[in-house]
Design a protein around this motif. Structure first.
Motif, PDB file in Angstrom:
ATOM      1  N   UNK A   1       2.878   4.276  -2.021  1.00  0.00           N
ATOM      2  CA  UNK A   1       1.677   5.075  -2.298  1.00  0.00           C
ATOM      3  C   UNK A   1       1.979   6.248  -3.233  1.00  0.00           C
ATOM      4  N   UNK A   2       3.287   6.533  -3.409  1.00  0.00           N
ATOM      5  CA  UNK A   2       3.709   7.656  -4.265  1.00  0.00           C
ATOM      6  C   UNK A   2       3.087   7.627  -5.652  1.00  0.00           C
ATOM      7  N   UNK A   3       3.212   6.524  -6.390  1.00  0.00           N
ATOM      8  CA  UNK A   3       2.645   6.483  -7.736  1.00  0.00           C
ATOM      9  C   UNK A   3       1.139   6.735  -7.753  1.00  0.00           C
ATOM     10  N   UNK A   4       0.450   6.314  -6.721  1.00  0.00           N
ATOM     11  CA  UNK A   4      -1.003   6.518  -6.668  1.00  0.00           C
ATOM     12  C   UNK A   4      -1.299   7.993  -6.430  1.00  0.00           C
ATOM     13  N   UNK A   5      -0.510   8.569  -5.526  1.00  0.00           N
ATOM     14  CA  UNK A   5      -0.741   9.982  -5.200  1.00  0.00           C
ATOM     15  C   UNK A   5      -0.491  10.878  -6.413  1.00  0.00           C
ATOM     16  N   UNK A   6       0.405  10.424  -7.270  1.00  0.00           N
ATOM     17  CA  UNK A   6       0.718  11.259  -8.431  1.00  0.00           C
ATOM     18  C   UNK A   6      -0.379  11.212  -9.504  1.00  0.00           C
TER      19      UNK A   6
ATOM     20  N   UNK B   1      -7.169  12.496  -9.447  1.00  0.00           N
ATOM     21  CA  UNK B   1      -8.271  11.749  -8.812  1.00  0.00           C
ATOM     22  C   UNK B   1      -9.243  11.167  -9.834  1.00  0.00           C
ATOM     23  N   UNK B   2      -9.334  11.824 -10.983  1.00  0.00           N
ATOM     24  CA  UNK B   2     -10.212  11.318 -12.041  1.00  0.00           C
ATOM     25  C   UNK B   2      -9.738   9.954 -12.531  1.00  0.00           C
ATOM     26  N   UNK B   3      -8.403   9.840 -12.640  1.00  0.00           N
ATOM     27  CA  UNK B   3      -7.831   8.631 -13.234  1.00  0.00           C
ATOM     28  C   UNK B   3      -8.030   7.390 -12.365  1.00  0.00           C
ATOM     29  N   UNK B   4      -8.077   7.602 -11.058  1.00  0.00           N
ATOM     30  CA  UNK B   4      -8.141   6.458 -10.132  1.00  0.00           C
ATOM     31  C   UNK B   4      -9.291   5.519 -10.480  1.00  0.00           C
ATOM     32  N   UNK B   5     -10.388   6.104 -10.876  1.00  0.00           N
ATOM     33  CA  UNK B   5     -11.569   5.280 -11.153  1.00  0.00           C
ATOM     34  C   UNK B   5     -11.388   4.417 -12.390  1.00  0.00           C
TER      35      UNK B   5
ATOM     36  N   UNK C   1      -1.810  -2.051 -14.329  1.00  0.00           N
ATOM     37  CA  UNK C   1      -0.492  -2.053 -14.974  1.00  0.00           C
ATOM     38  C   UNK C   1      -0.100  -0.672 -15.508  1.00  0.00           C
ATOM     39  N   UNK C   2      -1.061   0.248 -15.521  1.00  0.00           N
ATOM     40  CA  UNK C   2      -0.744   1.596 -16.004  1.00  0.00           C
ATOM     41  C   UNK C   2      -0.172   2.480 -14.891  1.00  0.00           C
ATOM     42  N   UNK C   3      -0.273   1.986 -13.648  1.00  0.00           N
ATOM     43  CA  UNK C   3       0.282   2.761 -12.532  1.00  0.00           C
ATOM     44  C   UNK C   3       1.799   2.736 -12.672  1.00  0.00           C
ATOM     45  N   UNK C   4       2.428   3.874 -12.543  1.00  0.00           N
ATOM     46  CA  UNK C   4       3.880   3.918 -12.755  1.00  0.00           C
ATOM     47  C   UNK C   4       4.622   3.189 -11.628  1.00  0.00           C
ATOM     48  N   UNK C   5       5.828   2.709 -11.935  1.00  0.00           N
ATOM     49  CA  UNK C   5       6.584   1.988 -10.901  1.00  0.00           C
ATOM     50  C   UNK C   5       7.008   2.908  -9.754  1.00  0.00           C
ATOM     51  N   UNK C   6       7.297   2.270  -8.633  1.00  0.00           N
ATOM     52  CA  UNK C   6       7.763   3.045  -7.468  1.00  0.00           C
ATOM     53  C   UNK C   6       9.185   3.512  -7.783  1.00  0.00           C
ATOM     54  N   UNK C   7       9.414   4.772  -7.572  1.00  0.00           N
ATOM     55  CA  UNK C   7      10.731   5.327  -7.936  1.00  0.00           C
ATOM     56  C   UNK C   7      11.417   5.935  -6.718  1.00  0.00           C
TER      57      UNK C   7
ATOM     58  N   UNK D   1      10.524   7.470  -2.506  1.00  0.00           N
ATOM     59  CA  UNK D   1      11.213   7.244  -1.226  1.00  0.00           C
ATOM     60  C   UNK D   1      11.634   8.582  -0.623  1.00  0.00           C
ATOM     61  N   UNK D   2      12.058   9.478  -1.480  1.00  0.00           N
ATOM     62  CA  UNK D   2      12.472  10.794  -0.962  1.00  0.00           C
ATOM     63  C   UNK D   2      11.312  11.481  -0.251  1.00  0.00           C
ATOM     64  N   UNK D   3      10.144  11.422  -0.865  1.00  0.00           N
ATOM     65  CA  UNK D   3       8.998  12.058  -0.177  1.00  0.00           C
ATOM     66  C   UNK D   3       8.559  11.236   1.034  1.00  0.00           C
ATOM     67  N   UNK D   4       8.751   9.920   0.969  1.00  0.00           N
ATOM     68  CA  UNK D   4       8.396   9.085   2.139  1.00  0.00           C
ATOM     69  C   UNK D   4       9.284   9.430   3.329  1.00  0.00           C
ATOM     70  N   UNK D   5      10.562   9.741   3.049  1.00  0.00           N
ATOM     71  CA  UNK D   5      11.471  10.109   4.146  1.00  0.00           C
ATOM     72  C   UNK D   5      11.014  11.377   4.865  1.00  0.00           C
ATOM     73  N   UNK D   6      10.215  12.172   4.177  1.00  0.00           N
ATOM     74  CA  UNK D   6       9.744  13.413   4.806  1.00  0.00           C
ATOM     75  C   UNK D   6       8.650  13.133   5.850  1.00  0.00           C
ATOM     76  N   UNK D   7       8.012  11.998   5.735  1.00  0.00           N
ATOM     77  CA  UNK D   7       6.929  11.699   6.708  1.00  0.00           C
ATOM     78  C   UNK D   7       7.268  10.555   7.666  1.00  0.00           C
ATOM     79  N   UNK D   8       8.152   9.680   7.239  1.00  0.00           N
ATOM     80  CA  UNK D   8       8.483   8.562   8.141  1.00  0.00           C
ATOM     81  C   UNK D   8       9.800   8.872   8.851  1.00  0.00           C
ATOM     82  N   UNK D   9       9.728   8.849  10.158  1.00  0.00           N
ATOM     83  CA  UNK D   9      10.921   9.146  10.971  1.00  0.00           C
ATOM     84  C   UNK D   9      11.278   7.914  11.801  1.00  0.00           C
ATOM     85  N   UNK D  10      12.532   7.833  12.214  1.00  0.00           N
ATOM     86  CA  UNK D  10      12.883   6.692  13.082  1.00  0.00           C
ATOM     87  C   UNK D  10      12.097   6.749  14.390  1.00  0.00           C
TER      88      UNK D  10
END
Ligand SMILES: Nc1ncnc2c1ncn2[C@@H]1O[C@H](COP(=O)(O)OP(=O)(O)OP(=O)(O)O)[C@@H](O)[C@H]1O
Ligand SMILES: [Mg+2]
Length: 691
Positions: free
Chosen positions: A634-639, A642-646, A651-657, A661-670
């Motif tokens: 979801x990172x690339x979408x969040x970046x 909001x105007x652009x989403x529409x 294919x213009x959405x940037x790849x997952x980088x 994952x670094x920001x995902x680690x901040x919310x997903x815990x074991x």
């Protein structure tokens, strides 16, 4: 105050239910249920060495007598008088619920029953009232071949309720078995007939309806499945030029093997039957019509699955015919009432289509059956109510069987071993003890015989359910998947029957895998405050499990999954012989999960970044890893603004980088704590079968 021990808990339960039964406030059904529960409890207590064999024997005797007195009683008020159930069971020498229990009825004392005596008496009266020569005969091997006209004309000529009842009763007697038939008076009543009389379809329809309504209460009281089956399969073989292709057999075809036990009486019956010859009726073509209702009642359909007679059709018939027309390329089947709500449509490589989901519990009728081990019917078979149903399902409510077929029999999307990352030892063990024996039962015999019970345990989200599905796909077995909590909550009050039905259907669908998720909620240790119904379910389950795990013929595998293995009752633990630990995924498995999931996405992760993710995710379960990848994706979408989403193109959405994952680690815990892990490790060392 002293805490109640299991034994004094039992005692108080026992006393409570004893008072309930003896208080005269219970109905016959409740009493029968209670006695049955008592019998189960005795079995359970005996199996667990809580009581001695002598004690068990005397208790069995006492309670089976009481139970049978209700079940077998001919009294409409105090009994259930469904003795036919027991006759069938006895005749087939088939186990009912337990190998310890047998009905008080025997093939000899059945004739002493009041209701049987009455029927014999009625047969005599009926026979003496019939002066016409007999022109129908009994053929036990092929069913009763009676010409349609005489049988039908019975209803029209002797249209009184009593006589119709008698005919129905006789036919029913026939379907109940040779011991009844063989008796001179009862068999004579069957042989009676009258000359053909032309009747309109309406009359015939009415006669049939009357037939179904007028069956003697003794027989009506048989269990739903048995009685419906017996009446609906009661049909006529029409011979002569009038009814091309109309082969209606008066006997339930499955009844033949049921009576194949080799008692002298049965031999005599078959001898008698074999000598019999079919008498062809002189019914003219124009006299043939039988209304749809009648033919439906008689269980007849022509080759197209339609009722043989044009004219009146019930709404059910019409609906079914419409459906048939719409799906001409699909396997044909009869209408079937649906009890389950939304059906799962998990294919498991079995292409079934809208009509193909249901696999009936009907064994093949080609005589190649060996009594059950290979009675798995063709997928996409019919559920025509006129078809014979496996003897083993006769005591099971039809509703239950359908529920199981619709809701529990699982045809999930195929899962491969490669889809499950890590857990190599568990996978190898399962392949060795489950899949191969299912595929090659001829090699895995004797000591190599597969275990019948497996327990997959481990922290939540490690792929236990996934493994269960994989077993189903890879073994080619019929897969029944049930969550134990649904047994205790969804089918409140019915759970016990459901368990019984589940195993009965599985027996008919061998080889079968019964996967019970969250098995701990079903088999948790007994304790204070446990509800009576869950206790009953548990007891029934253990008995069924015992049967399935000890029978060398049945190819049923019970796979339980739990993340609370320590809560499982020791009796259940013993029966689930192979207990496999499904641990948290190791680094290589975590890497595999991420690689697999990212391979389907637009991703720019480098190898060293991947290694870093794997390192940082130590302690994550498979489900946590999946969640981590979802979050990162979801990172690339969040970046985006909001105007652009529409307006943005996919294919213009940037790849997952890596930063995602670094920001995902901040919310997903074991989701599994190290303290919990210790518990699993300890339990594995104590009871697990891993290395
Ligand atoms: N070993 C694994 N390999 C690949 N995916 C996995 C693995 N383990 C878990 N997953 C992912 O986690 C999801 C949940 O797994 P599953 O339902 O099998 O866990 P479980 O062990 O049955 O959990 P629970 O004990 O909570 O029932 C799966 O659908 C899958 O996406
Ligand atoms: Mg699970």
């Amino acid at each position: 105050m002293e805490a109640p021990t299991p034994s004094n808990l039992h005692l108080s339960d026992w006393q409570r239910s004893y008072f309930a039964i003896t208080s005269d406030t219970c109905t016959a059904t409740q009493k029968a249920d209670e006695y049955r529960a008592k019998i189960l409890r005795i079995q359970y207590a005996w199996a667990n060495s809580e009581i001695s064999q002598v004690c068990a024997a005397s208790l069995f005797k006492k309670y089976t007598e009481k139970y049978s007195a209700i079940i077998d009683s001919g009294n409409l008020e105090t009994g259930l008088n469904n003795y036919a159930e027991n006759i069938l069971t006895l005749a087939k020498c088939q186990q009912n619920d337990s190998d310890k229990w047998q009905s008080a009825l025997t093939t000899d004392n059945v004739f002493e029953l009041k209701c049987v005596q009455e029927r014999m008496q009625a047969g005599k009266i009926f026979q003496s009232s019939q002066m016409a020569p007999a022109d129908a005969c009994v053929r036990a091997d092929k069913g009763v071949s009676a010409s349609a006209a005489p049988a039908l004309s019975k209803f029209s000529v002797f249209g009184s309720a009593r006589e119709t009842e008698l005919s129905a009763g006789s036919a029913k007697c026939a379907s109940q078995g040779p011991d009844l038939l063989e008796h001179p008076s009862s068999s004579k009543s069957l042989q009676s007939s009258v000359p053909p009389v032309t009747k309109t379809s309406d009359t015939l329809s009415a006669a049939s309806a009357s037939l179904s309504n007028q069956v003697h209460p003794d027989f009506q009281a048989t269990p739903l499945f048995g009685s419906k089956e017996a009446t609906s399969s009661c049909s006529l073989k029409m011979s002569g030029n009038c009814c091309d292709g109309q082969n209606l057999s008066l006997f339930n075809q499955s009844a033949a093997p049921a009576w194949s036990a080799s008692s002298g009486k049965r031999k005599a019956f078959y001898g008698l039957a074999d000598e019999g010859s079919t008498v062809t009726s002189s019914l003219a073509p124009c006299q043939a019509p039988i209304s749809t209702e009648a033919s439906s009642f008689l269980g007849h359909r022509n080759r197209n699955g339609e009722s043989s007679t044009p004219g009146f059709k019930t709404a059910k018939e019409q609906l079914w015919m419409d459906q048939q027309k719409k799906s001409q390329n699909l396997p044909q089947r009869a209408p079937v009432s649906s009890y389950g709500g939304v059906k799962k449509s998990l294919g498991a490589g079995r292409s079934r289509g809208p009509f193909g989901k249901f696999v009936p519990p009907v064994p093949k009728q080609d005589g190649s059956e060996n009594g059950g081990a290979h009675c798995k019917p063709h997928a996409g078979g019919t559920t025509d109510p006129s078809l014979p149903v496996d003897e083993r399902l006769k005591t099971i409510e039809r509703k239950m069987v359908e529920l199981i077929m619709h809701e529990i029999m699982d045809h999930g999307p195929p899962v491969n071993w490669d889809d499950i990352a890590g857990v190599e030892f568990a996978k190898a063990t399962i392949k060795e003890i489950v899949v191969w024996p299912m595929l090659r039962p001829d090699i895995f015999t004797g000591l190599r015989g597969p275990p019948k019970g497996i327990l997959l345990f481990g922290p939540p989200g490690t792929g236990k359910t996934l493994i269960g599905k994989c077993i189903a796909c890879q073994s080619g077995a019929t897969f029944f998947s049930i969550s134990a909590s649904s047994l205790t909550s969804k089918w409140v009050g019915e759970g016990e029957k459901m368990v019984r039905a589940l195993f009965a259907v599985a027996r008919c669908q061998q080889p079968a895998v019964i996967f019970i998720d969250e098995i701990d909620s079903l088999l948790s240790q007994r304790g204070e405050g446990e509800h009576e119904s869950s206790r009953r379910i548990k007891t029934e389950f253990l008995i069924q499990l015992d049967g399935a795990t000890t029978s060398s013929e049945d190819r049923i595998l019970v796979v339980g999954a739990t993340n609370r293995p320590q809560e499982i009752d020791e009796a259940a633990r013993r029966r689930l012989v192979k207990r496999l630990y499904i641990p948290l995924p190791e680094a290589s498995a975590r890497k595999q999960i991420v690689t697999r999931l990212m391979s389907k996405e637009h991703c720019s992760l480098k190898e060293e970044e991947l290694e870093l993710i794997v390192k940082k995710s130590d302690g994550f379960s498979g489900a946590d890893m999946t969640q981590l990848c979802r979050e990162a994706s979801l990172g690339p979408i969040r970046s985006l603004q909001s105007m652009d989403i529409a307006t943005i193109m996919p294919e213009q959405v940037r790849p997952i980088a890596f930063l995602d994952f670094e920001s995902a680690f901040r919310t997903v815990r074991p989701s599994v704590s190290s303290k919990d892990l210790e518990l699993y490790e300890t339990w594995n060392q104590t009871f697990g079968c891993g290395r």
